[in-house]
Design an enzyme around this catalytic site. Structure first.
Site, short mmCIF file in Angstrom:
data_model
loop_
_atom_site.label_atom_id
_atom_site.label_comp_id
_atom_site.label_asym_id
_atom_site.label_seq_id
_atom_site.Cartn_x
_atom_site.Cartn_y
_atom_site.Cartn_z
N ARG A 83 4.35 -8.52 -0.21
CA ARG A 83 3.99 -7.47 -1.16
C ARG A 83 5.14 -6.46 -1.21
O ARG A 83 5.67 -6.08 -0.17
CB ARG A 83 2.68 -6.81 -0.75
CG ARG A 83 1.48 -7.74 -0.88
CD ARG A 83 0.19 -7.09 -0.44
NE ARG A 83 0.15 -6.86 1.00
CZ ARG A 83 -0.87 -6.27 1.63
NH1 ARG A 83 -1.90 -5.83 0.94
NH2 ARG A 83 -0.84 -6.11 2.93
N GLU A 93 -11.55 -0.32 -3.35
CA GLU A 93 -10.84 0.31 -2.24
C GLU A 93 -9.62 1.04 -2.76
O GLU A 93 -9.32 1.04 -3.94
CB GLU A 93 -10.44 -0.73 -1.18
CG GLU A 93 -9.41 -1.75 -1.68
CD GLU A 93 -9.06 -2.80 -0.64
OE1 GLU A 93 -9.77 -2.93 0.37
OE2 GLU A 93 -8.04 -3.52 -0.84
N PHE A 103 5.44 -9.54 -34.10
CA PHE A 103 6.88 -9.68 -33.90
C PHE A 103 7.72 -8.96 -34.95
O PHE A 103 8.94 -9.00 -34.89
CB PHE A 103 7.29 -11.15 -33.78
CG PHE A 103 6.60 -11.83 -32.63
CD1 PHE A 103 7.01 -11.60 -31.33
CD2 PHE A 103 5.50 -12.65 -32.85
CE1 PHE A 103 6.35 -12.18 -30.26
CE2 PHE A 103 4.84 -13.24 -31.78
CZ PHE A 103 5.27 -13.00 -30.48
N ASP A 112 0.83 -1.22 0.00
CA ASP A 112 0.00 0.00 0.00
C ASP A 112 0.86 1.26 0.00
O ASP A 112 0.64 2.19 0.79
CB ASP A 112 -0.92 0.03 1.23
CG ASP A 112 -1.64 -1.29 1.47
OD1 ASP A 112 -2.04 -1.92 0.48
OD2 ASP A 112 -1.81 -1.67 2.65
#
Length: 469
Positions: free
Chosen positions: A310, A210, A355, A37
């Protein structure tokens, strides 16, 4: 060292999009291990300030540096610890730092020692010039007090009005609410519900919107948010409102139907989310977020809230021709990728399509035009360009055409995919790429495609010159 060789000689976030300067800033990811966060605030004192959730959920930390990359090694200081009893005693989550009317404020979420899931948003205040020094005063819960699980408070100013936004559960949904601020810890009126999880990608594991974060550009207010469980399902969505609209009217906001940043097995990044925005030293917009480098999902004994891994990451935000942000994919770990923009056609970038290497403007599939600069496959003093979204594929010449292909490990491939960085043939502040196995021949564009050819006149030199972006 490789970036230095390539770049040698090159010379909520509010406002109009700022073009990057010639010497584009690069980053190395992850920026910080075990920090979720993340929130970065660029202050007028010349410092970047970073705070983030720590895996123990017991304290608020802060670090600062004069560069974004410098935050990786900056000394980290604990500025506040959870209470031993009562409120603000558990689950210290998602801190943000802001400077408002001459004082520092930290928004964060916390539970109670006697009810760890009674999560609410709280505010700290400091008058210190350097917020790492404190002291910090507890302003308490965001007021009027919320009666439901609520978190991820943030603040921004638009058209002279300060707003507070946060996430809050209603029934089984975590929604995003917006209100006008009276002061940094108080809002007025009934909060407006501006987003609720409706799409399948927003409801994996949990029904979640959120982590709002605001970026104001190009006559619009963009609000990113994060959705679903905080495992590999986590992803970033986008709300948009006109800059002239009433932001407290829910109909002013439109929601994109697909995520703007999501897990990508090709780059090895899973569950990107809960981001903030800042501006890099070169003036470019930057998204700061977290992800994990492995794929795990809620259930079968796995709880992502107890997984500490994280990691804080940063990468550049690009802008589409229609003025909307383009986040691309979560880039691979290591040095951040670059784009090669044509010197004589400055709205066009080198990209791969089936490509084959070509020039194109408004590359909305952003990662097709992003390359990692690595040590030359056949000569470590030269460079090779590795595809961002196809790791192990490199820009190489074949029959004097430029392709993006998987390395077969052969001597010929390694040579074909290695280039010597030269000062731009048409502009020494830019770059030209000379073949190591065909000296005197350069990567150049012609009729929209990329070739390896000798160039001898002004237009030819211009077509073999690129700016790093």
């Amino acid at each position: 060292m490789v970036v230095a060789m390539l770049m040698a000689g090159t010379g909520a976030v509010v406002g109009s999009a700022a073009p990057a300067q010639a010497a584009a800033v690069t980053f190395t990811n992850p920026l910080i291990e075990q920090r979720a966060d993340p929130h970065v605030y660029r202050h007028t004192d010349g410092y970047y300030y970073l705070t983030a959730t720590v895996p123990e959920y017991d304290r608020i930390v802060l670090r600062r540096a004069t560069t974004l990359q410098g935050l990786a090694t900056a000394t980290e200081r604990v500025i506040w610890r959870k209470h031993g009893s009562g409120e603000m005693g558990a689950h210290i989550w998602a801190p943000e730092i802001h400077f408002i009317d001459g004082k520092w404020y930290v928004y964060f979420a916390a539970g109670r020692t006697d009810d760890i899931w009674a999560i609410r948003p709280y505010v700290l205040e400091s008058s210190a010039a350097n917020p790492l020094d404190g002291p910090w005063v507890e302003r308490g819960q965001l007021q009027p007090a919320r009666n439901a699980f609520s978190l991820d408070a943030t603040t921004f100013v638009h058209n002279g009005v300060r707003y507070l936004a946060w996430a809050e559960y209603a029934g089984s949904n975590s929604n995003i609410y917006l209100a006008r601020a009276v002061n940094p810890w108080t809002y007025a009126g009934t909060p407006a519900l501006i987003a609720t999880p409706t799409h399948a990608w927003e409801t994996r594991g949990y029904r979640v919107n959120e982590g709002p974060a605001v970026l104001i550009r190009n006559g619009r207010v963009f609000m990113t948010y994060s959705a679903s469980a905080t495992d590999a399902s986590y992803a970033v969505g986008l709300l948009t409102a006109s800059a002239t609209s009433n932001l407290l009217n829910p109909t002013s906001w439109s929601k994109r139907s697909t995520p703007v940043l999501a897990s990508d097995s090709r780059t090895g990044q899973w569950g990107p989310g809960h981001n903030s925005f800042t501006v890099a030293e070169d003036g470019s917009d930057v998204i700061v977020y977290h992800s994990r480098n492995y794929e795990r999902y809620l259930g079968n004994g796995y709880d992502p809230l107890t997984d500490p891994n994280r990691r804080t990451r940063i990468q550049r935000v690009y802008w589409n021709a229609d003025g909307t942000p383009n986040f691309g994919v979560p880039v691979p770990d290591g040095l951040s990728p670059v784009r090669l923009r044509a010197h004589d056609l400055p709205d066009r970038y080198l990209r791969h399509w089936d490509f084959r290497a070509r020039l194109e403007s408004n590359v909305t599939a952003l990662a097709d035009s992003q390359f990692r600069i690595v040590a030359g496959l056949s000569n470590s003093s030269a460079i090779s360009l590795e595809s961002t979204n196809y790791p192990g594929y490199y820009l190489r010449h074949r029959d004097h055409q430029l392709w993006v292909e998987r390395s077969d490990g052969s001597t010929l491939f390694r040579q074909d995919a290695t280039f010597t960085r030269r000062a731009g043939l048409a502009d020494a502040a830019k770059v030209s790429l000379e073949s190591v196995n065909y000296p005197g021949q350069y990567v150049r564009h012609r009729d929209g495609l990329l070739y390896l050819e000798a160039v001898s006149d002004g237009p030819g030199r211009a077509s073999a010159t690129f700016a790093l972006d």
